[in-house]
Design an enzyme around this catalytic site. Structure first.
Site, short mmCIF file in Angstrom:
data_model
loop_
_atom_site.label_atom_id
_atom_site.label_comp_id
_atom_site.label_asym_id
_atom_site.label_seq_id
_atom_site.Cartn_x
_atom_site.Cartn_y
_atom_site.Cartn_z
N ASP A 298 0.87 -1.18 0.00
CA ASP A 298 0.00 0.00 0.00
C ASP A 298 0.90 1.22 0.00
O ASP A 298 2.05 1.14 0.39
CB ASP A 298 -0.81 0.06 1.31
CG ASP A 298 -1.90 -0.97 1.32
OD1 ASP A 298 -2.38 -1.33 0.24
OD2 ASP A 298 -2.27 -1.41 2.42
N ASP B 140 -9.42 -6.46 2.55
CA ASP B 140 -8.10 -6.90 2.09
C ASP B 140 -7.84 -8.35 2.50
O ASP B 140 -6.92 -8.98 2.00
CB ASP B 140 -6.99 -6.03 2.71
CG ASP B 140 -6.94 -4.65 2.10
OD1 ASP B 140 -7.39 -4.51 0.94
OD2 ASP B 140 -6.47 -3.71 2.75
N ASP C 105 -4.83 -3.54 5.08
CA ASP C 105 -5.29 -3.11 6.39
C ASP C 105 -6.79 -3.27 6.61
O ASP C 105 -7.26 -3.47 7.71
CB ASP C 105 -4.87 -1.65 6.68
CG ASP C 105 -5.18 -0.73 5.52
OD1 ASP C 105 -6.04 -1.08 4.69
OD2 ASP C 105 -4.55 0.34 5.43
#
Ligand code: ATP
Length: 907
Positions: A334, A643, A639
């Site tokens: 990310d 996900d 997170d």
């Protein structure tokens, strides 16, 4: 206040909210801090009793449950029957020592893992005395008001008092994996658990929406505690590699027992030895050949590796990940908070008429506004106030000043907007009172906006909207310009978005719409129907983390490709990617483009694209699958609750420890305590080190066993005296081999670890190179032991003295071999190599001391038949050790030269 009722199977689900609150003597603002502390004392921690572990005695006795120990016990019994009391006592002593070592090491490894698991203890968001705060879930008490959001694990049994599209997956309790919709209304008293919509049960997962509930039961009194379910199974200290090695050790033991039987029969039948003598010899052989210390050493190496990773902020949840980390070829990360600092600051506000540049950094509400590089007063620009109001009220973040420092509670993007509003002179509390919020659609990565419904005291009701610019733009019909609503100039806004994003800024848009007065509920459809007026764009900076830039470069050198997956705009992503050294600064793939590709096209596309923008969690899953289809070993960060599938699918799923949801953590194999990309690179480095150290321990121990057993077999086959007695071999294996090998568990990372390519998956640990090395070193040990034994005899030493020389030679060779094995392929004759490490030196000095005792202490002579050595014998012993090291250095040199030649030819 009333006393709350006892925790017992009470039909909370059948009572309405008012009754529940009254019985629990609590209110919506939550319990007072003192009351909560008092209840904690009364009801105890909100914790389930840890799963029962076997007691120390059972664990100690379990150490004897092992083929080798059975062999040794049998040997002790037979030697005792033959009247060799001393031998029998020594064997028993060794059995005991082995059990003790196993017991303590196992305990140490388990403790290390337990401590690490403790680092992941869950938190709960509560309202106490009217304030939102995060507390350890263990401190929850009946009556606490808990706030739930998607991704949370419900921390106790809650009677829900407010829900907003709340959906919970109750598989932990009911086995049903489809999430259920939750509500506030009471249900029939006899409703089964699965139908009690107004209760959120401890251990279940919030998959969508938000909710608030009052704690009705904690710890063992929860439904989960009552059915005796375990929140977390105790994990064995085991990985595929350890399992393979344990199986290998078992097979080896059986093979060796077979060989010992053959040797036994051969000695009696062909050489005419007595059964008693041959029995001792066969036991010696078995003891010599079985790598008894190996499984324990490997376990401890792994545990130490896991501890080291934890120290560098990578907390391992599933042990096999330690091994997989060394093979990772692609890391998908990310952006926000992992590669960047997640310290957002609004840098510019773009309206239809002008651009305001905003001064100041961080969350401190200090700094003014500039237009065309000239300081301006906010009062001269009333539109700025309106924009700041949307930024402030369509927002869940709170900024607090503590000792002169401004701290954020909530999402950094929103924190930056609060700071902006304060810079414009707005007072958060007053604004919230003047325009109270009546409903919210919270921000979710999937829909990329947040909307709030407000009314003011003049009878107006309106919706504030903020979110990703293209999303907001699509919902707007007009724009605010010079105090009036005019038709939207799409082209203008697109240009300004592109411009802001090119500067690497995160772009958000703010909009407004009036709705009919008195409206109290805001539905998704209300927002989707559009009709908003665009007020402004915000450009936010979020600088890359300095250490992430370095970590990306290190990963690249280690043959690992880093890909960035972000919810941000493609242009912003590309600009930040370029700063971090990810991607080529040109190619990006957006979520939408990705959706239009079939799997084959995607597999091709992921090969040369490193920046993925406007991507949602489902896209992450497809990316992992596409990369895996290209035979990549993928680490993926995440997170949010959505996900979880991608984290589970990835070879190493990595969850964020701070901003990650419980759902993500549970799906992940590793959790980053500091949410920092650099910690992933460290974990890879440590993963590679653990694997190296496992290989070193194996390469160290196997040839020692090999050399010892070859010496014995050679002696028996040729009919000469055994160079080392069975008891002496036991001494060496249990004392020096294990002690020295243990030092390898603490070996630091080799300098070139992050300059090698990833280890191919499925590569056998005993590669051709290692097998060769084991064979060579076994032969050298054979030559050393036998040579020194015969040399001593030839120089007139007694058999006992010659035995002692052989034992000391064996140990000296082990010590020098330890220095060699610390660097499997690179030279050991370096300053670092000769200096050793503290564990290596400690092990060497201990072994040296013990050998002196073995050689010179009279009681050792009694037990082991050892005799004091002369100085010249001692020098000879050390010389053989040095010779071993020199020979292995030459061998390493030849390997390296061969490798360079090959590279030369390939080039
Ligand atoms: P990354 O995937 O790199 O970690 P991210 O997860 O922070 O980024 P999202 O949170 O999905 O990305 O944000 C996507 C977009 O949604 C942002 O570019 C921004 O325009 C918008 N956005 C982010 N946070 C909010 C918020 N709190 N309210 C409204 N819009 C937001």
């Amino acid at each position: 206040m009333n006393k709350p009722v006892q925790q017992s199977p009470t039909p909370w689900h059948a009572w309405d909210v008012g009754e529940v609150m009254e019985r629990l003597a609590t209110q919506r603002a939550g319990l007072g801090t003192e009351e909560a502390a008092e209840r904690l004392g009364r009801f105890g921690s909100n914790r389930l009793a840890p799963p029962k572990r076997s007691g120390p005695l059972t664990r100690f006795l379990r150490q004897f449950h092992n083929v080798l120990i059975y062999v040794l016990l049998a040997a002790a019994a037979v030697t005792a029957a033959l009247g060799h009391w001393v031998d029998s006592a020594v064997i028993l002593g060794v059995v005991l020592a082995n059990a003790l070592i196993g017991f303590f090491q196992e305990g140490k490894a388990e403790k290390a893992l337990e401590a690490i698991r403790g680092m992941l203890s869950p938190k709960a968001m509560v309202r106490r005395a009217g304030r939102r705060m995060e507390i350890p879930a263990e401190e929850l008490v009946p009556g606490d008001v808990v706030l739930l959001a998607s991704g949370d694990k419900v921390p106790a049994d809650l009677r829900l008092i407010e829900v907003k599209n709340l959906r919970i997956e109750e598989a932990a309790l009911t086995g049903e994996s489809e999430p259920v919709e939750k509500a506030v209304c009471p249900v029939n008293e006899r409703a089964p658990i699965a139908e009690r919509a107004c209760i959120a049960y401890s251990g279940t997962l919030v998959t969508y929406g938000q909710g608030t509930g009052v704690v009705v039961a904690t710890g063992e009194a929860t439904e989960l505690g009552r059915i005796g379910a375990l929140l977390e199974q105790v994990e064995q200290v085991e990985t595929p590699l350890l399992r393979t090695m344990a199986a290998f050790a078992r097979q080896l033991t059986v093979a060796i027992l077979g060989a010992a039987t053959v040797v036994f029969a051969f000695g009696i039948l062909a050489r005419g030895y007595s059964a008693a003598d041959m029995f001792t010899a066969a036991v010696a052989l078995a003891v010599a050949a079985i790598p008894e210390g190996l499984p324990a050493i490997l376990t401890i190496t792994l545990a130490i590796g896991v501890q080291r990773m934890a120290r560098r902020n990578a907390v391992i949840r599933r042990l096999p990940a330690v091994e997989t980390l060394g093979s990772v070829t692609v890391i998908c990360s990310d952006k926000t908070g992992t590669l960047t600092r997640n310290e957002m600051t609004v840098r510019r506000v773009v309206t239809a008429d002008r651009t305001f540049d905003v001064e100041g950094v961080g969350y401190a509400p200090r700094g003014g506004f500039q237009v065309e590089e000239r300081e301006v007063a906010v009062d001269d620009y009333p539109e700025l106030l309106e924009i700041a109001r949307v930024a402030l009220l369509c927002n869940d973040a709170v900024l607090r000043e503590q000792c002169g420092e401004w701290r954020l509670e909530g999402d950094p993007t929103e924190g930056a907007l609060v700071a902006l509003a304060c810079k414009a002179g707005l007072d958060p509390r007053m604004e919230a009172e003047e325009r109270p919020r009546v409903d919210t659609i919270p921000f979710e990565s999937e829909h990329r906006f947040m909307a709030t419904l407000h009314h003011d005291h003049a009878g107006h009701t309106f919706v504030y909207l903020k979110g990703a610019p293209e999303r907001v733009l699509a919902l707007c019909q007009t724009q605010r310009s010079r105090g009036e609503d005019r038709p939207l100039d799409l082209e203008y806004w697109r240009r300004r978005i592109e411009e802001t994003a090119t500067a690497g800024q995160r772009v958000l848009a703010a909009a407004y719409r009036a709705v009919e007065p008195g409206r109290r509920e805001l539905l998704f459809a209300d927002v989707e129907q559009g009709g908003f007026t665009l007020l402004a764009l915000f450009g936010l900076i979020d600088p890359p983390r300095e250490e992430a830039i370095q970590a990306v470069a290190r990963c690249r050198a280690a043959g690992i490709r880093v890909k960035m997956i972000t919810g941000d705009h493609a242009v912003t992503a590309r600009a930040i990617g370029a700063q971090l050294g990810i991607g080529d600064g040109a190619r990006t793939l957006t979520g939408m483009e990705l959706e239009s590709m079939d799997d084959t096209v995607l597999c091709q596309a992921v090969k040369d694209t490193d920046v993925f923008a406007r991507a949602s969690p489902e896209h992450k899953l497809r990316l992992v699958e596409a990369l895996q289809a290209n035979a990549e070993v993928v680490a993926m960060t995440g997170d949010g609750v959505n996900d979880a599938p991608a984290l589970k699918r990835a070879d190493v799923g990595i969850a964020m420890g701070r901003k990650g949801t419980e759902a993500a953590k549970e799906a992940a194999a590793m959790v980053l305590a500091d949410d920092n990309f650099a910690s992933i690179a460290h974990a890879v480095e440590e993963g590679r080190t653990v694997y190296d150290n496992l290989r070193k321990a194996i390469t160290f121990l196997l040839p020692i066993n090999g050399g010892e057993s070859l010496s014995l077999v050679a002696a028996i086959l040729t009919g000469v005296t055994l160079p080392v007695t069975p008891l002496q071999i036991l001494w060496v294996n249990m004392v020096s081999s294990v002690g020295l090998a243990l030092a390898l568990a603490f070996e630091p990372t080799e300098p070139d670890v992050m300059r090698r390519p990833p280890r191919p998956v499925g590569e056998p640990i005993l590669s051709g190179f290692l097998l060769w090395r084991i064979a060579l070193v076994s032969a050298l040990f054979l030559a050393g032991i036998f040579g020194m034994f015969e040399w001593s005899l030839a120089r007139g030493a007694s058999v006992e003295e010659a035995h002692t020389v052989a034992v000391n030679t064996l140990v000296a060779m082990e010590v020098f071999y330890l220095f060699s094995v610390r660097y499997l392929r690179t030279p050991s004759f370096t300053f670092e190599g000769v200096k050793g490490t503290r564990p290596v030196l400690a092990a060497v000095f201990t072994v040296f001391g013990l050998q002196l005792l073995f050689t010179y202490a009279p009681f050792m002579g009694l037990f082991f038949g050892s005799r004091p050595l002369t100085i010249s014998q001692g020098v000879g012993v050390v010389a053989v050790g040095v010779a071993l090291l020199v020979i292995l250095e030459v061998e390493k040199f030849l390997w390296r030269r061969r490798a360079t030649r090959r590279e030369g030819c390939a080039a």
